[in-house]
Design a protein around this motif. Structure first.
Motif, PDB file in Angstrom:
ATOM      1  N   LYS A  53       1.161   4.831  51.841  1.00  0.00           N
ATOM      2  CA  LYS A  53       1.827   3.672  51.247  1.00  0.00           C
ATOM      3  C   LYS A  53       0.998   3.167  50.054  1.00  0.00           C
ATOM      4  CE  LYS A  53       2.651  -0.484  53.126  1.00  0.00           C
ATOM      5  NZ  LYS A  53       2.613  -1.235  54.396  1.00  0.00           N
ATOM      6  N   ASN A  54      -0.320   3.193  50.226  1.00  0.00           N
ATOM      7  CA  ASN A  54      -1.212   2.790  49.138  1.00  0.00           C
ATOM      8  C   ASN A  54      -2.135   3.956  48.772  1.00  0.00           C
ATOM      9  OD1 ASN A  54      -0.403  -0.056  49.073  1.00  0.00           O
ATOM     10  ND2 ASN A  54      -1.361  -0.136  51.091  1.00  0.00           N
ATOM     11  N   PRO A  55      -1.632   4.895  47.955  1.00  0.00           N
ATOM     12  CA  PRO A  55      -2.497   6.028  47.593  1.00  0.00           C
ATOM     13  C   PRO A  55      -3.671   5.573  46.718  1.00  0.00           C
ATOM     14  CG  PRO A  55      -0.416   6.135  46.407  1.00  0.00           C
ATOM     15  CD  PRO A  55      -0.314   4.977  47.339  1.00  0.00           C
ATOM     16  N   THR A  56      -4.770   6.345  46.738  1.00  0.00           N
ATOM     17  CA  THR A  56      -5.923   6.008  45.890  1.00  0.00           C
ATOM     18  C   THR A  56      -5.957   6.902  44.656  1.00  0.00           C
ATOM     19  OG1 THR A  56      -7.392   7.524  47.059  1.00  0.00           O
ATOM     20  CG2 THR A  56      -7.267   5.262  47.897  1.00  0.00           C
ATOM     21  N   THR A  57      -4.990   7.810  44.556  1.00  0.00           N
ATOM     22  CA  THR A  57      -4.936   8.697  43.387  1.00  0.00           C
ATOM     23  C   THR A  57      -3.519   8.653  42.808  1.00  0.00           C
ATOM     24  OG1 THR A  57      -4.139  10.632  44.590  1.00  0.00           O
ATOM     25  CG2 THR A  57      -6.517  10.338  44.497  1.00  0.00           C
ATOM     26  N   VAL A  58      -3.414   8.871  41.509  1.00  0.00           N
ATOM     27  CA  VAL A  58      -2.096   8.942  40.895  1.00  0.00           C
ATOM     28  C   VAL A  58      -2.109  10.061  39.853  1.00  0.00           C
ATOM     29  CG1 VAL A  58      -2.623   7.101  39.198  1.00  0.00           C
ATOM     30  CG2 VAL A  58      -0.261   7.619  39.761  1.00  0.00           C
ATOM     31  N   GLN A  59      -1.086  10.911  39.922  1.00  0.00           N
ATOM     32  CA  GLN A  59      -0.983  11.969  38.923  1.00  0.00           C
ATOM     33  C   GLN A  59      -0.467  11.341  37.645  1.00  0.00           C
ATOM     34  OE1 GLN A  59       2.113  14.777  37.976  1.00  0.00           O
ATOM     35  NE2 GLN A  59       1.114  16.248  39.309  1.00  0.00           N
ATOM     36  N   VAL A  60      -1.200  11.514  36.547  1.00  0.00           N
ATOM     37  CA  VAL A  60      -0.790  10.865  35.294  1.00  0.00           C
ATOM     38  C   VAL A  60      -0.240  11.849  34.275  1.00  0.00           C
ATOM     39  CG1 VAL A  60      -2.308   8.860  35.517  1.00  0.00           C
ATOM     40  CG2 VAL A  60      -3.162  10.933  34.398  1.00  0.00           C
ATOM     41  N   ALA A  61      -0.508  13.148  34.443  1.00  0.00           N
ATOM     42  CA  ALA A  61      -0.020  14.117  33.459  1.00  0.00           C
ATOM     43  C   ALA A  61       0.003  15.514  34.053  1.00  0.00           C
ATOM     44  CB  ALA A  61      -0.922  14.109  32.219  1.00  0.00           C
ATOM     45  N   GLN A  62       0.872  16.307  33.502  1.00  0.00           N
ATOM     46  CA  GLN A  62       0.841  17.750  33.745  1.00  0.00           C
ATOM     47  C   GLN A  62       1.618  18.416  32.621  1.00  0.00           C
ATOM     48  OE1 GLN A  62       2.830  18.530  37.593  1.00  0.00           O
ATOM     49  NE2 GLN A  62       4.609  19.130  36.401  1.00  0.00           N
ATOM     50  N   ALA A  63       1.411  19.715  32.439  1.00  0.00           N
ATOM     51  CA  ALA A  63       2.136  20.451  31.406  1.00  0.00           C
ATOM     52  C   ALA A  63       3.404  21.048  32.020  1.00  0.00           C
ATOM     53  CB  ALA A  63       1.246  21.553  30.846  1.00  0.00           C
ATOM     54  N   ASN A  64       4.284  21.540  31.168  1.00  0.00           N
ATOM     55  CA  ASN A  64       5.493  22.179  31.701  1.00  0.00           C
ATOM     56  C   ASN A  64       5.137  23.346  32.611  1.00  0.00           C
ATOM     57  OD1 ASN A  64       7.051  20.382  30.334  1.00  0.00           O
ATOM     58  ND2 ASN A  64       8.074  21.883  29.006  1.00  0.00           N
ATOM     59  N   MET A  65       4.084  24.061  32.265  1.00  0.00           N
ATOM     60  CA  MET A  65       3.736  25.260  33.044  1.00  0.00           C
ATOM     61  C   MET A  65       3.008  24.931  34.350  1.00  0.00           C
ATOM     62  SD  MET A  65       0.347  26.770  31.152  1.00  0.00           S
ATOM     63  CE  MET A  65      -0.148  27.685  32.589  1.00  0.00           C
ATOM     64  N   THR A  66       2.578  23.686  34.526  1.00  0.00           N
ATOM     65  CA  THR A  66       1.740  23.353  35.687  1.00  0.00           C
ATOM     66  C   THR A  66       2.426  23.686  37.010  1.00  0.00           C
ATOM     67  OG1 THR A  66       0.567  21.637  34.482  1.00  0.00           O
ATOM     68  CG2 THR A  66       0.516  21.464  36.869  1.00  0.00           C
ATOM     69  N   SER A  67       3.713  23.341  37.119  1.00  0.00           N
ATOM     70  CA  SER A  67       4.389  23.549  38.403  1.00  0.00           C
ATOM     71  C   SER A  67       4.558  25.040  38.720  1.00  0.00           C
ATOM     72  CB  SER A  67       5.728  22.825  38.416  1.00  0.00           C
ATOM     73  OG  SER A  67       6.455  23.173  37.269  1.00  0.00           O
ATOM     74  N   LYS A  68       4.490  25.890  37.710  1.00  0.00           N
ATOM     75  CA  LYS A  68       4.599  27.343  37.948  1.00  0.00           C
ATOM     76  C   LYS A  68       3.224  27.990  38.113  1.00  0.00           C
ATOM     77  CE  LYS A  68       8.722  27.757  35.090  1.00  0.00           C
ATOM     78  NZ  LYS A  68       8.472  27.235  33.726  1.00  0.00           N
ATOM     79  N   SER A  69       2.167  27.208  37.844  1.00  0.00           N
ATOM     80  CA  SER A  69       0.823  27.775  37.898  1.00  0.00           C
ATOM     81  C   SER A  69       0.295  27.764  39.330  1.00  0.00           C
ATOM     82  CB  SER A  69      -0.104  26.953  36.996  1.00  0.00           C
ATOM     83  OG  SER A  69      -1.447  27.138  37.376  1.00  0.00           O
TER      84      SER A  69
END
Ligand SMILES: *[C@@H]1O[C@H](CO)[C@@H](O)[C@H](O)[C@H]1NC(C)=O
Ligand SMILES: *[C@@H]1O[C@H](CO)[C@@H](O)[C@H](O)[C@H]1NC(C)=O
Ligand SMILES: *[C@@H]1O[C@H](CO)[C@@H](O)[C@H](O)[C@H]1NC(C)=O
Length: 192
Positions: A60-76
């Protein structure tokens, strides 16, 4: 999960969590200049720190947040390009309810296309005991599947002015479903 090393916890209890004898360090420019001028009379000392970092990705209260990724990140396969901002509590013991002695605030990015490795850019900000108000700056490479990951401490503030040292990180517990992780840190630091 591993058994808690009682001796280490005891050591931490007396060396980190001990209430401050001299409070936090004066950080005014005048005080810093005075400190530098008196430096030649100061002797370098070695301080050992031991704590656990709690990286909570899913909650509910994460201590990390994803702020960026590239288009290829999800395929990497190594999530190349994923960038996360964190504010993780540092505790004396591995349990989430353990005494908090500071926070690791910073950024990590997945920077390897071959193995899984992150660049860690962290400030370790202590808010309890002898080192309350002092910080250490860590910059290093974290190949998270290695047993031990050695990362340089490049400097610090307060009690850790002009510090240099080594942090050794080891995964203590990782939940592959939630990606929540607890990492054990041994830090050896030379400072004045
Ligand atoms: C990334 O993907 C989005 C949506 O598919 C696309 O509009 C954009 O041009 C892509 N960016 C790059 C740098 O390939
Ligand atoms: C740490 O220092 C701050 C600022 O001086 C103070 O307010 C706080 O009570 C201290 N915390 C502990 C646990 O000593
Ligand atoms: C991982 O987290 C999930 C969701 O909270 C939980 O159901 C599961 O038991 C956890 N796994 C381990 C090995 O602790």
């Amino acid at each position: 999960m591993k058994l808690i090393n009682a001796a280490l916890l005891w050591w931490v209890a007396i060396s980190i969590a001990m209430p401050s004898a001299y409070g936090s360090v004066d950080q005014s420019p005048k005080a810093v200049e005075k400190w530098f001028k008196e430096l030649r009379h100061g002797e370098e000392k070695l301080t050992k720190l031991h704590f656990y970092l709690h990286d909570t990705v899913t909650a509910k209260n994460p201590t990390t947040v994803q702020v960026a990724q590239a288009n290829m990140t999800s395929k990497s396969p190594t999530l190349f390009g994923e960038t996360v901002v964190l504010d993780d509590p540092l505790t004396v013991g591995p349990e989430p309810s353990s005494k908090i002695i500071g926070h690791a605030q910073g950024i990590y990015s997945s920077v390897s296309q071959e193995g899984y490795s992150q660049i860690m850019i962290l400030n370790l900000i202590f808010n309890y005991g002898k080192f309350n108000g002092s910080t250490l700056s860590l910059l290093g490479s974290n190949p998270i599947f290695n047993e031990y990951r050695e990362m340089p401490i490049l400097g610090g503030t307060g009690a850790f002015r002009l510090a240099r040292g080594i942090a050794t990180e080891k995964s203590y517990a990782v939940n592959v479903t939630t990606k929540n992780a607890i990492a054990e840190h041994h830090v050896l630091v030379l400072h004045y």
